[in-house]
Design a protein around this motif. Sequence first.
Motif, PDB file in Angstrom:
ATOM      1  N   GLU A 125       1.111  -0.993  -0.235  1.00 54.76           N
ATOM      2  CA  GLU A 125       0.181  -0.232   0.122  1.00 54.76           C
ATOM      3  C   GLU A 125       0.963   0.996  -0.072  1.00 54.76           C
ATOM      4  N   THR A 126       1.864   1.527  -1.339  1.00 54.81           N
ATOM      5  CA  THR A 126       2.692   2.522  -0.839  1.00 54.81           C
ATOM      6  C   THR A 126       1.804   3.583  -1.057  1.00 54.81           C
ATOM      7  N   LYS A 127       0.897   4.188  -2.004  1.00 53.01           N
ATOM      8  CA  LYS A 127       0.523   5.599  -2.047  1.00 53.01           C
ATOM      9  C   LYS A 127       0.290   5.715  -0.300  1.00 53.01           C
ATOM     10  N   TYR A 128      -0.114   4.967   0.533  1.00 49.18           N
ATOM     11  CA  TYR A 128      -0.428   5.562   1.915  1.00 49.18           C
ATOM     12  C   TYR A 128       1.119   5.966   2.448  1.00 49.18           C
ATOM     13  N   LEU A 129       2.607   5.873   1.989  1.00 58.04           N
ATOM     14  CA  LEU A 129       3.469   5.977   2.667  1.00 58.04           C
ATOM     15  C   LEU A 129       4.169   7.503   2.539  1.00 58.04           C
ATOM     16  N   GLY A 130       3.857   7.573   4.154  1.00 54.71           N
ATOM     17  CA  GLY A 130       4.014   9.322   4.523  1.00 54.71           C
ATOM     18  C   GLY A 130       2.785  10.010   5.363  1.00 54.71           C
ATOM     19  N   ARG A 131       2.073   8.765   5.486  1.00 57.57           N
ATOM     20  CA  ARG A 131       1.119   9.369   6.609  1.00 57.57           C
ATOM     21  C   ARG A 131      -0.156   8.238   7.385  1.00 57.57           C
ATOM     22  N   PRO A 132      -0.141   8.509   8.535  1.00 58.97           N
ATOM     23  CA  PRO A 132      -0.854   7.835   9.259  1.00 58.97           C
ATOM     24  C   PRO A 132      -1.700   6.316   8.527  1.00 58.97           C
ATOM     25  N   ALA A 133      -1.607   5.060   8.572  1.00 60.88           N
ATOM     26  CA  ALA A 133      -2.768   4.549   7.843  1.00 60.88           C
ATOM     27  C   ALA A 133      -2.181   3.290   7.836  1.00 60.88           C
ATOM     28  N   SER A 134      -1.679   2.606   9.284  1.00 61.35           N
ATOM     29  CA  SER A 134      -1.779   1.112   9.589  1.00 61.35           C
ATOM     30  C   SER A 134      -2.302   1.172  10.868  1.00 61.35           C
ATOM     31  N   HIS A 135      -2.420  -0.451  11.537  1.00 54.21           N
ATOM     32  CA  HIS A 135      -3.374  -0.818  12.395  1.00 54.21           C
ATOM     33  C   HIS A 135      -1.909  -0.573  13.978  1.00 54.21           C
ATOM     34  N   GLY A 136      -1.142  -0.100  13.407  1.00 58.08           N
ATOM     35  CA  GLY A 136       0.033  -0.042  14.670  1.00 58.08           C
ATOM     36  C   GLY A 136       1.598   0.067  14.070  1.00 58.08           C
ATOM     37  N   CYS A 137       1.543  -1.148  13.179  1.00 59.19           N
ATOM     38  CA  CYS A 137       2.780  -0.996  12.691  1.00 59.19           C
ATOM     39  C   CYS A 137       3.502  -0.119  11.853  1.00 59.19           C
ATOM     40  N   VAL A 138       4.805  -0.114  11.753  1.00 59.84           N
ATOM     41  CA  VAL A 138       5.391   0.449  10.838  1.00 59.84           C
ATOM     42  C   VAL A 138       5.607   0.345   9.727  1.00 59.84           C
ATOM     43  N   ARG A 139       4.912   0.386   8.708  1.00 55.35           N
ATOM     44  CA  ARG A 139       5.236   0.219   7.279  1.00 55.35           C
ATOM     45  C   ARG A 139       6.147   0.932   5.938  1.00 55.35           C
ATOM     46  N   LEU A 140       6.673   0.009   5.187  1.00 56.60           N
ATOM     47  CA  LEU A 140       7.492   0.550   4.253  1.00 56.60           C
ATOM     48  C   LEU A 140       7.751   0.083   3.150  1.00 56.60           C
ATOM     49  N   HIS A 141       8.272   0.828   1.775  1.00 58.29           N
ATOM     50  CA  HIS A 141       8.051   0.783   0.951  1.00 58.29           C
ATOM     51  C   HIS A 141       8.768  -0.868   1.033  1.00 58.29           C
ATOM     52  N   PRO A 142       8.676  -1.985   0.116  1.00 55.58           N
ATOM     53  CA  PRO A 142       9.019  -3.215  -0.074  1.00 55.58           C
ATOM     54  C   PRO A 142      10.100  -3.244   0.239  1.00 55.58           C
ATOM     55  N   SER A 143      11.582  -2.364  -0.933  1.00 57.85           N
ATOM     56  CA  SER A 143      12.553  -2.176  -1.445  1.00 57.85           C
ATOM     57  C   SER A 143      13.402  -2.064  -0.318  1.00 57.85           C
ATOM     58  N   ASN A 144      13.002  -1.407   0.689  1.00 59.80           N
ATOM     59  CA  ASN A 144      13.458  -0.439   1.763  1.00 59.80           C
ATOM     60  C   ASN A 144      13.461  -1.106   2.869  1.00 59.80           C
ATOM     61  N   ALA A 145      12.128  -1.563   3.114  1.00 64.32           N
ATOM     62  CA  ALA A 145      11.997  -3.226   4.540  1.00 64.32           C
ATOM     63  C   ALA A 145      12.931  -4.407   4.095  1.00 64.32           C
ATOM     64  N   ALA A 146      13.038  -4.370   2.651  1.00 62.00           N
ATOM     65  CA  ALA A 146      14.605  -5.755   2.525  1.00 62.00           C
ATOM     66  C   ALA A 146      15.941  -4.561   2.747  1.00 62.00           C
ATOM     67  N   ARG A 147      16.014  -3.671   2.194  1.00 61.47           N
ATOM     68  CA  ARG A 147      17.474  -3.403   2.323  1.00 61.47           C
ATOM     69  C   ARG A 147      17.379  -2.959   4.080  1.00 61.47           C
ATOM     70  N   LEU A 148      16.457  -3.344   5.444  1.00 60.30           N
ATOM     71  CA  LEU A 148      16.542  -3.071   6.430  1.00 60.30           C
ATOM     72  C   LEU A 148      16.299  -4.138   7.155  1.00 60.30           C
ATOM     73  N   TYR A 149      15.795  -4.558   6.685  1.00 59.80           N
ATOM     74  CA  TYR A 149      15.824  -6.319   7.071  1.00 59.80           C
ATOM     75  C   TYR A 149      17.697  -7.086   6.936  1.00 59.80           C
ATOM     76  N   SER A 150      17.925  -6.776   5.959  1.00 66.15           N
ATOM     77  CA  SER A 150      18.932  -6.866   5.468  1.00 66.15           C
ATOM     78  C   SER A 150      20.026  -6.498   6.781  1.00 66.15           C
ATOM     79  N   LEU A 151      19.882  -5.394   6.425  1.00 62.92           N
ATOM     80  CA  LEU A 151      21.093  -4.338   7.426  1.00 62.92           C
ATOM     81  C   LEU A 151      21.190  -5.360   8.684  1.00 62.92           C
ATOM     82  N   VAL A 152      19.609  -5.625   9.453  1.00 56.57           N
ATOM     83  CA  VAL A 152      19.487  -6.212  10.593  1.00 56.57           C
ATOM     84  C   VAL A 152      20.231  -7.318  11.283  1.00 56.57           C
TER      85      VAL A 152
END
Length: 141
Positions: free
Chosen positions: A100-127
């Motif tokens: 749901e990338t069109k909502y990034l930059g504004r509140p839209a989730s049920h509480g989790c922190v949502r990222l663009h899928p490619s950014n989530a993959a980058r962060l996951y790799s760093l962790v």
Amino acid sequence: MRRSIFLAALLGLALALPSAAFAGVVAQINLSSQRMHVFVNGKPAHTWKVSTARSGYRTPTGTYKPYHLARRHYSSIYNNSPMPHSIFFYKGYAIHGSYETKYLGRPASHGCVRLHPSNAARLYSLVQRYGAGNTTIRITR
């Protein structure tokens, strides 16, 4: 005596600049700006738009360590929604990719922190690379 003063000054500097002394990953999420700033070994590495809790829900604030990583995860609460590259940090809350990338930059989730899928993959790799014990997630208003 000089050595004591030097050590005290060095300790003071380390405490004043904790991110510079930290070897690992720090993900700072600001709920007001809906941005995540990622630091690696104390240096700025990424700034990304996020979506956090919309009205009626909450994203917890505080400082956390990841306790579980899942490359492919599906929500057991919200219609089996995909949560790629999930980094769980508090109870069932996670940082994860969202299609749901069109909502990034504004509140839209049920509480989790949502990222663009490619950014989530980058962060996951760093962790994964630095380890959960060397990763800090800091969420502020």
